[in-house]
Every structure is written in structure tokens, then in C-alpha cells.
Motif scaffolding. Structure first.
Motif: not given
Lengths: 477, 197
Positions: A29, A53-58, A96, B192-195, B197
Motif C-alpha cells: 500500500l 500499481r494504481l490499485d495499491l496507491t491512494i 485515486r 487490500p486494493r485501493t481501486v 483495475v
């Protein structure tokens, strides 16, 4: 031989291990905010690299955000430009983002846990030294610089040499009126601001196991003030109960698999730490700082120390400079120190439990004449929760200012600052010179001590309120 | 990153312990979105005092900071490293550095050298006695040299290699792309995943 909690989480994230090289660790994360990311995004652009990894970034906005008039354009053009840069970078790269005004906006270290993104056994990084907060969940979480932010954006990994491990065992039970903040300030005073350098700390023992998640976050948050990049607490039923049902917590079979894994995240009986410290929790009392680093703290019942009492020359010099900057005299009782401002908030003590604690003390009382009390929730959601419980009304009726979420006066990047010479009791994490505003003087305290101090106008604990509030006339400062 | 092999320059003795990154570069400077232009913010509060060491004319052009113990504590702001470099410092010597600051410095080619306190004291005394005295920080030989002082220092071999060659960490890591992809393929689904994709 067995392994420590930190070693287990580390080993589970090794992407590559080779002789003579640092381990390459996978990052689960990556949290971003406006201050330490712009140069990293620039680097990606120059090299033509995407975010891996956009899905592990906020991302969220916290350091620069105003806590008043958040529906109006930000008055400071430089702060506004930095926030606009983050918005553009997140839009360009597809990250995000929770901007000012969004219900998930807030101090990055409050946002991650409340979304359920911070989970046991994960690696969490952010361009902010208080990333250690997330270690409360049994995550390996640490602050990184902007070059490393760019590295994680581009590769989702970091090359790192494995730190040593230190156990901080807190025996006994914290007495009534003694909080997680008092405990961590006492730990830092004991091991020093450099005591944790090169180590991952693991807080353990009966007093730690009894703490709520909010309190555990307060402890881990300030690991960096003891010099440690990361501090951890083994996950247990308290952790699982906090996570269950949160937006990003696992569900169904994933939840069961996750809990089964999380339960393995405990230091083995036969594991060895590189260093061990034992603290008697039962002997603690409310703790405050008197100097200009977080290790310069004492029980509230003590007096300002005499620099001449330090044997170490550099500590003596540091104490002399601290007293000069803080405008204090050796021997002055800490309880006699008058404050101008009280700040309740920050990634250390800006969660709902902290606000409840402060509200319970100011309820039915008034903030002392001449004292300004700022209450800044750690996130927009914490603010909403507080409003739903009527805490905002309690604060306002007591004469405190109820604000919107952000880092605020913890570091004074927004308009919430101390004026030169002003003195605060602050629930934040750093009492460095000028931290809360040029020439400002900071005493680090718990939310309970902050609230009692606001009512009495001088450093005080809630216990001081029961006998004749306002009758006491502080001498000195 | 610019390569660092060896550097010789005059020194600034900074006799303070626990110099935190808020002192090195105050927070209001962090609103800038570039890596340059931080030189005027370096030790901003202390530089308002005319007697502060950096304000002494004989220290102008000095490039080696000889600091007290626990230099660079606190915030992770890499701006602290940029401020020191923008001002002209090439190396910082101390008996102890905070972990994050040290990591940041080595990623930018600012060499942070750890020496025993008594050697740091000797270097500070030399620089105070003779502002023209030069200190050499030799990364190839892993040695600090000054008049009457020769001291070896440690730096892990991998960090030294990257500094000597001015290598970019990201390029090195991306050479291990296959390892990263293989690791990603075996991550459990409960992570966990923030979004999506």
C-alpha cells in the motif's frame, strides 16, 4: 530459531534477495499526499514511466489544507498550487484521490486505517515519517523520501537493508488517567530520540494488548520520534474487530483466509530481538514535554530540569538551548506553565477516541480566558462521527474552535499557526523549534491533558480539575 | 544522481545535537514543487541570528558540514537534503544520522559520513580554529582526511557502488522486472486494493 513479527512480515515481502544487495521488498500500500509527491511524479514524467500499481496507491490532501472555509478557494496561492499539482498528477496518472471536501479526505494516516486499507502483515509506505502509525495493525509501515516515493510509484518495490529489531515490553496495567500518549512520551524519554535508530520496534506486553486500535496507533505513530522508522504491534482480536466490515477489509472466504494468516503474525516464543527494553506501565503518570525534542519529557508532576544535572555534554547543551528557546527556568513546576493555545488533533491524536476523551473533560466547563483551543478532527469522517455524537457542540459551548480535518497546527503549513513566543499544549508529535509556527513553543501532551490545560490555562491533568478549578493562580511564566 | 568519488572543501562546524529536519528546512518551504531553490530556506530560523555560524563571512563557500549527533531527525522531507545541496554542501559528517535522512541523502549524492564522536569533535575543533582548513571526504578510499586527522568510515558496499557510479535506483530495480512480476502473481487475494483495475 523463531522469528519476530517484523521478520515474518519482511520475509513475506522479499521479491529478490541476493548476496551483497539490499533486499527488494514488495509494497502492498502506497499512500500519497501533496507535499512529498510532486517531484516524484515529475521524475516519472521525465523518464516516461507509468504508476505500476494504481490499485495499491491512494492519495489525499492534508498538510496544506485549511480548516476553515473549505468551500472557498484556498487563500495561500502557494498552498493552492501544491494541491492543484497533486490533483493534476493524480488525474494524469489515474491515481485515486480524496480531495478537500470529499468525505474520505483527511490526514493520510487516519484515512488508510479507517478505510480498512491498512491491514496486518502488509507493507505500507508514504512520503511522511508518521507512516509508522500503521504498524498498530501489525503492518510493516515506514516513512520514505521523495526519491523512494518515485521508486515505489514506478516499481511497487523498495530496495532496503533489513533493520534490527527491538522489543519494547510494557508490563503491568496503565493506571487510570494514563493514556497511550503518556506511555509513548515516557518511552521516548527513556530510550531517547536516537534510541530506535536502525531498529523496527515491537511494542508488546499486557499493557499494550489492552489498548484500543486508536491508542495503538498513537503509540506506533511516535516510533519515529524515538528514531525508529517503524513500530509494530501484533494483530489480535482487537485488530480484527476494528477491521471487520470496513470498506476495504476482506469479505467472505477472503476474510477467513486473511484472519488465518493474520493469526500467524506473532513473534515466536524462541525468537530473539537485537535489543529489549522493559517499561513498568503501572508506574506511569501523565507525561508532558518541556523541551524542543520529543525525548525531553517528564511526568506532569515534575519540574523543568536543570541543564547542569546532565552528565553528557551534548545533552546539557541541548537542554540549555531548549530552555532558552522555550522561555523556561530550571526548577519551575511544569504545572505552572501557562499556555496561549491548545491544539487537539493530528495523526497522533486526531481520531474519534481522542476527541471523545477531550470532549468529556471540557463538557460543562469553559476554556480559560485568553486561551485559544483548536479541535481539528483527523479526517472528514472522524469529524462527521464527532458531530453525530454532539462533540462539536460540546467543544463550541466550552469556547473551543471546531474545525475541518487536516494536519493543521501539527506543522503549521496551513494558516493554523502559533505566533512568535506563543505557547501551546498540543496533542501532536513534534515540539521542534518553530514546528507550529515561527518562534512558537510546543508542549506535547495527551488529549486529556490538553483539555484540562485548556480549562485551567496552565499545564494540567484532568485530576487537577476535581479540586477547585480556576482557583489556582499559576506563578511563573 | 551525480556520482560522488572524493571531495575536498572547507568545513562548517555545527555544534548542536538533534538537528531535526524542521530546522534544516522549515515546513513552509515544502510547498514548492521543485527539487531546487531551497538554499535560502536552509536553517532559516537560525540564519536570522547574525552570530550563527553560516552567517560568518569566512564560512562562505564551505562545502562540508560537521554536525552534532543525531542529525536529520524527524520528518521524512527530502527537501532537507535538497536544501543542503542547493546551498552548496557536498558532504555531512556526524556521529549519528536519523535513518530516513540518511537514506534520502545517499539517494541524492549528498554523502553522509558517520565517524566516532571524538573524531567529529576533532574536526569541529580544527574547523573552528582554522576556517580555511580543508577536509577531504574520499569515498573510494572510505576515508576522511584533514590536518592531523585520518579516519576510516563505513558505508555498505552496495550504497557505495551506487554513489561512486551515480546510478539511478529505479533503473537498477527495473532490471529485476521478472522477479517483481513473479511476486505479484502469487500475492494472496485477500490483500487490500485501493481501486478495481
Amino acid at each position: 530459531m523463531g522469528r519476530t513479527l517484523a521478520e515474518k512480515v519482511w520475509d513475506d515481502h522479499v521479491v529478490r534477495r541476493a548476496e551483497g544487495e539490499p533486499d527488494l521488498l514488495f509494497i502492498d500500500l502506497h499512500l500519497l499526499h501533496e507535499v512529498t509527491s510532486p517531484q516524484a511524479f515529475d521524475g516519472l514524467r521525465q523518464a516516461g514511466r507509468p504508476v505500476r500499481r494504481l490499485d495499491l496507491t491512494i492519495a489525499t490532501e492534508d498538510h496544506n489544507t485549511p480548516t476553515l472555509d473549505i468551500d472557498k478557494p484556498i487563500a495561500d496561492p502557494v498552498s493552492r498550487a501544491q494541491l492543484e499539482t497533486l490533483r493534476k498528477n493524480c488525474a494524469d496518472f489515474g491515481v485515486r484521490l480524496h480531495s478537500l471536501g470529499d468525505v474520505e479526505q483527511g490526514v493520510v494516516h487516519v484515512v488508510g486505517p479507517q478505510l480498512g486499507l491498512t491491514q496486518p502483515g502488509t507493507t505500507v509506505v508514504c512520503g511522511d515519517s508518521h507512516t509508522s502509525t500503521h504498524g498498530a495493525f501489525g503492518a510493516l509501515a515506514f516513512g520514505i523520501g521523495t526519491s523512494q516515493v518515485e521508486h515505489v510509484l514506478a516499481t511497487q518495490t523498495l530496495p532496503l537493508a533489513r533493520p534490527k529489531t527491538m522489543a519494547i515490553t510494557v508490563d503491568g496495567e496503565l493506571p487510570d488517567g494514563v493514556t497511550a500518549k503518556d506511555l509513548i512520551l515516557a518511552i521516548i524519554a527513556r530510550i531517547g530520540t536516537g534510541g530506535g535508530q536502525g531498529y523496527i520496534l515491537e511494542y508488546r506486553g499486557p499493557a499494550i494488548e489492552k489498548l484500543s486500535m486508536e491508542a495503538r496507533m498513537t503509540i506506533c505513530n511516535m516510533s519515529i520520534e524515538a528514531g525508529a522508522r517503524a513500530g509494530m504491534i501484533a494483530p489480535d482480536e482487537t485488530t480484527f474487530a476494528y477491521l471487520k466490515g470496513r470498506a476495504h477489509a476482506p469479505e467472505g472466504e477472503d476474510w477467513d483466509a486473511a484472519v488465518a494468516y493474520w493469526k500467524t503474525l506473532r513473534t515466536d516464543q524462541d525468537a530473539e530481538f537485537d535489543a529489549e527494553v522493559v517499561i513498568d506501565g503501572a508506574a506511569l503518570s501523565p507525561f508532558v514535554t518541556w523541551g524542543t525534542n520529543p525525548g525531553q519529557g517528564l511526568p506532569l508532576s515534575a519540574s523543568v530540569p536543570d541543564p547542569a544535572s546532565y552528565e553528557d555534554a551534548s545533552e546539557r547543551l541541548a537542554a540549555e538551548k531548549a530552555l532558552e528557546y522555550m522561555g523556561l527556568d530550571a526548577g519551575q513546576p511544569l504545572r505552572d506553565i501557562k499556555v496561549d493555545t491548545v491544539f487537539v488533533g493530528s495523526c497522533t491524536n486526531g481520531r474519534i477516541e481522542d476527541l471523545r476523551a477531550a470532549a468529556s473533560i471540557v463538557e460543562g466547563r469553559k476554556v480559560a480566558d485568553g486561551v485559544r483551543m483548536l479541535v481539528v478532527p483527523g479526517s472528514a469522517r472522524v469529524g462527521l462521527q464527532a458531530v453525530s455524537e454532539g462533540l462539536d457542540v460540546v467543544f463550541k459551548e466550552a469556547g473551543a474552535e471546531w474545525r475541518h480535518a487536516g494536519c493543521s497546527m501539527c506543522l503549521g503549513m496551513n494558516p493554523d499557526q502559533l505566533a512568535p513566543g506563543e505557547r501551546s499544549a498540543s496533542t501532536s508529535n513534534r515540539n521542534f523549534e518553530g514546528r507550529q509556527g515561527k518562534g512558537g513553543r510546543t508542549h506535547l501532551v495527551s488529549p486529556q491533558v490538553a483539555a484540562a490545560t485548556a480549562v485551567l490555562g496552565h499545564l494540567a491533568s484532568p485530576a487537577d480539575l476535581s479540586d477547585a478549578p480556576a482557583a489556582r493562580t499559576p506563578a511563573g511564566v | 544522481m551525480e556520482a560522488f568519488t572524493t571531495h575536498t572543501g572547507r568545513a562548517v562546524p555545527l555544534r548542536r545535537s538533534n538537528v531535526d529536519t524542521d530546522q534544516i528546512i522549515p515546513a513552509h518551504w515544502l510547498k514548492k514543487v521543485t527539487r531546487d531553490g531551497f538554499e535560502d530556506g536552509l536553517f532559516e530560523a537560525w540564519r536570522k541570528d547574525p552570530s550563527f555560524i553560516l552567517n560568518q563571512p569566512e564560512r562562505e563557500g564551505a562545502t562540508v558540514l560537521v554536525a552534532g549527533p543525531d542529525f536529520g531527525t524527524g520528518s521524512s522531507r527530502e527537501h532537507a537534503v535538497w536544501a543542503l545541496q542547493n546551498y552548496g554542501f557536498k558532504a555531512v559528517v556526524s556521529s549519528r544520522f536519523a535513518d530516513i535522512f540518511r537514506g534520502n541523502s545517499l539517494k541524492n549524492g549528498l554523502l553522509t559520513v558517520v565517524l566516532e564522536q571524538k573524531i567529529v569533535d576533532a574536526l569541529q575543533e580544527l574547523a573552528e580554529r582554522d576556517p580555511q582548513a580543508e577536509i577531504t571526504v574520499d569515498l573510494e578510499a572510505r576515508e576522511v582526511r584533514a590536518e592531523g586527522i585520518t579516519a576510516a568510515f563505513e558505508l555498505d558496499e552496495n550504497a557505495r557502488w551506487r554513489l561512486l557510479n551515480g546510478l539511478d535506483d529505479i533503473s537498477i530495480t527495473l532490471q529485476n522486472e521478472a522477479d517483481i512480476t513473479a511476486y505479484e502473481a502469487k500475492r494472496p487475494s485477500h490483500k487490500p486494493r485501493t481501486v478495481q483495475v
